[in-house]
Design an enzyme around this catalytic site. Sequence first.
Site, PDB file in Angstrom:
ATOM      1  N   GLU A 215       0.844  -1.270   0.113  1.00 21.86           N
ATOM      2  CA  GLU A 215      -0.016   0.104   0.074  1.00 21.86           C
ATOM      3  C   GLU A 215       0.928   1.147   0.128  1.00 21.86           C
ATOM      4  O   GLU A 215       1.207   1.529   0.861  1.00 21.86           O
ATOM      5  CB  GLU A 215      -0.811  -0.097   1.288  1.00 21.86           C
ATOM      6  CG  GLU A 215      -1.761  -1.344   1.444  1.00 21.86           C
ATOM      7  CD  GLU A 215      -3.007  -1.225   0.261  1.00 21.86           C
ATOM      8  OE1 GLU A 215      -3.447   0.077  -0.080  1.00 21.86           O
ATOM      9  OE2 GLU A 215      -3.482  -2.282   0.063  1.00 21.86           O
ATOM     10  N   CYS A 249      -2.305   9.603   2.414  1.00 23.08           N
ATOM     11  CA  CYS A 249      -1.786   8.839   1.349  1.00 23.08           C
ATOM     12  C   CYS A 249      -2.713   9.331   0.141  1.00 23.08           C
ATOM     13  O   CYS A 249      -2.244   9.414  -0.980  1.00 23.08           O
ATOM     14  CB  CYS A 249      -1.759   7.484   1.500  1.00 23.08           C
ATOM     15  SG  CYS A 249      -3.219   6.488   1.939  1.00 23.08           S
TER      16      CYS A 249
HETATM   17  P1  NAD Z   1       7.958   5.007   5.027  1.00 25.24           P
HETATM   18  O1  NAD Z   1       8.145   4.112   3.830  1.00 25.24           O
HETATM   19  O2  NAD Z   1       9.042   5.919   5.290  1.00 25.24           O
HETATM   20  O3  NAD Z   1       7.903   4.115   6.357  1.00 25.24           O
HETATM   21  C1  NAD Z   1       6.611   2.901   6.371  1.00 25.24           C
HETATM   22  C2  NAD Z   1       7.146   2.016   7.565  1.00 25.24           C
HETATM   23  O4  NAD Z   1       8.190   1.176   6.996  1.00 25.24           O
HETATM   24  C3  NAD Z   1       7.616   2.435   8.859  1.00 25.24           C
HETATM   25  O5  NAD Z   1       7.034   1.625   9.796  1.00 25.24           O
HETATM   26  C4  NAD Z   1       9.099   2.048   8.825  1.00 25.24           C
HETATM   27  O6  NAD Z   1       9.752   1.805  10.100  1.00 25.24           O
HETATM   28  C5  NAD Z   1       9.228   0.988   7.925  1.00 25.24           C
HETATM   29  N1  NAD Z   1      10.485   0.874   7.164  1.00 25.24           N
HETATM   30  C6  NAD Z   1      11.456   1.946   6.833  1.00 25.24           C
HETATM   31  N2  NAD Z   1      12.408   1.313   6.308  1.00 25.24           N
HETATM   32  C7  NAD Z   1      12.128   0.097   6.096  1.00 25.24           C
HETATM   33  C8  NAD Z   1      12.696  -0.950   5.478  1.00 25.24           C
HETATM   34  N3  NAD Z   1      13.982  -0.842   4.722  1.00 25.24           N
HETATM   35  N4  NAD Z   1      12.514  -2.322   5.446  1.00 25.24           N
HETATM   36  C9  NAD Z   1      11.315  -2.458   5.967  1.00 25.24           C
HETATM   37  N5  NAD Z   1      10.580  -1.414   6.577  1.00 25.24           N
HETATM   38  C10 NAD Z   1      11.049  -0.137   6.458  1.00 25.24           C
HETATM   39  O7  NAD Z   1       6.568   5.681   5.045  1.00 25.24           O
HETATM   40  P2  NAD Z   1       6.018   6.776   6.158  1.00 25.24           P
HETATM   41  O8  NAD Z   1       6.745   8.045   5.931  1.00 25.24           O
HETATM   42  O9  NAD Z   1       6.052   6.204   7.539  1.00 25.24           O
HETATM   43  O10 NAD Z   1       4.428   6.984   5.237  1.00 25.24           O
HETATM   44  C11 NAD Z   1       4.417   7.959   4.298  1.00 25.24           C
HETATM   45  C12 NAD Z   1       4.236   7.103   3.111  1.00 25.24           C
HETATM   46  O11 NAD Z   1       2.958   6.140   3.309  1.00 25.24           O
HETATM   47  C13 NAD Z   1       3.807   7.900   1.947  1.00 25.24           C
HETATM   48  O12 NAD Z   1       4.311   7.681   0.857  1.00 25.24           O
HETATM   49  C14 NAD Z   1       2.222   7.572   1.735  1.00 25.24           C
HETATM   50  O13 NAD Z   1       1.685   7.831   0.497  1.00 25.24           O
HETATM   51  C15 NAD Z   1       2.434   6.074   2.170  1.00 25.24           C
HETATM   52  N6  NAD Z   1       1.132   5.659   2.564  1.00 25.24           N
HETATM   53  C16 NAD Z   1       0.179   4.620   1.938  1.00 25.24           C
HETATM   54  C17 NAD Z   1      -0.960   4.625   2.246  1.00 25.24           C
HETATM   55  C18 NAD Z   1      -1.941   3.451   1.794  1.00 25.24           C
HETATM   56  O14 NAD Z   1      -2.852   3.046   2.189  1.00 25.24           O
HETATM   57  N7  NAD Z   1      -1.483   3.393   0.459  1.00 25.24           N
HETATM   58  C19 NAD Z   1      -1.396   5.072   3.527  1.00 25.24           C
HETATM   59  C20 NAD Z   1      -0.713   5.821   4.505  1.00 25.24           C
HETATM   60  C21 NAD Z   1       0.723   6.033   3.820  1.00 25.24           C
END
Ligand code: NAD
Length: 467
Positions: A215, A249
Amino acid sequence: MTDGEPSLHDRHARLRDAQARGGAPDLATRKRRLRALETLIREHRAQIAEAIAADFGRRPVEETDLLEVFPSLSGIRHALSHLRRWMRPRRRWAGFWFLPARTELRPQPLGVVGIIVPWNYPLYLAAGPLTDALAAGNRVMLKTSELTPAFGTLLSELVARHFEPDEVVVVNGGVDVARAFAALPFDHLLFTGSTSVGREVMRAAAANLVPVTLELGGKSPAIIGDGARLEHAIERIVLGKLLNAGQTCIAPDYVLLPRARVQAFIDGARAAVGRLYPQLAANPHYTGIASERHHMRLCELRDAAVAQGAVAHELADAPADARVIAPTLLTGVDDRMDVMRQEIFGPLLPLVPYDSIDEAIAYVNARPHPLALYVFDDRRAVVERVLDATLAGGVSVNDTILHIAQHHLPFGGVGASGMGAYHGEDGFRTFSRMKPVFRQARWNLVGLLNPPYGTLFRRMLRLLLGG
Ligand code: NAD
């Protein structure tokens, strides 16, 4: 993780062993787990909102209740009332030549599901997938974001209180923990977060052939047509953008609008912000930016665009001393600017004028498929044209955001905005093996095709091949 805590592998193994011992849980067990989640959220609603506000610096309780608690509880209630039907095997047609055999799809839990949660809606993006995974009969390991430490600590305490330790486990920690988490041999992994981290997660999961639902995010356009009620479109776009201060998002990332309506949009948006968030600088209903890093990122996006020739139209004053960014429209933007290349994820809204609806469609189609698309127009033909000619994870027509709240619609992205989907029955299927079963009838004709191949076989084959 602190010393003395079991390792990630041990916690995963505990869930896996419990699932192997217990098998597929019955309806009553699944309902008990869903009710435990419901009670957890209901009883600790205030604490949850407080923890999220502490993490964000500033997040109104009303927003947490409306955008996180309500959809979480309503998703659970939806699952509780449909679960019995979802769990039933679905009859399918057996092929004509195989009659009277019967076929069916039989839903079974996959086993242990991993869920990685971002910071922007920490409760809903944990509880939503958790609901679907529990409904499907799985055990779950959930990793919260390092940017919501207060919420993460609270959630792990509450889950430990409301669930057995071999049912649901919450893991907190930094990116190193998240990386190790993504490398665990889950039976399915659902990741919500950015497209770039999504790539890393998929790579880690591939090593164990773990299937993933991703997602992700991206730049979701709002298209205003010539036949749109402008005031309505502006209010719904501004609202969709400013909920959670744009850290959503599916917030509209930029607006495509007829060139002649740009000034009217700016004036209308200023009025809408005044109505929705009066005295914004002191208005507690306007959310802050969740971290210093994201605050700086947004300021840089805006300032770099202005340095490259864009014009920033601040729609209200923001407090100078807090991690709050004023709602800001940007005009005169172009593709050299990062604000038009990266997902904004904050209250900046570029306006991109177009001269024909085909130009707007071509603009969208020249970019990665968005997670959401919004189209505002009262002419059916224009709306149908946009729907047919563009590909997006989901769409709201004449509104923003609300397609995510429909339990009967799957939610997910396409291409760079994600893969797979969940919510409601679609979520139940995502976390189930819909196992195909062929049941042979006692009396059947398949023996007629056995070797040795003689005259009867050749006659039958002629029939099978259609003459
Ligand atoms: P992010 O990708 O920085 O982090 C998301 C999660 O991934 C965090 O829990 C983090 O600890 C973990 N993470 C970080 N690096 C990782 C790795 N190398 N391997 C595994 N996990 C890792 O995203 P964010 O800043 O927390 O959220 C914002 C982003 O999420 C935006 O791009 C937004 O559009 C997206 N988003 C999508 C949806 C959806 O439903 N499609 C919903 C909310 C947010």
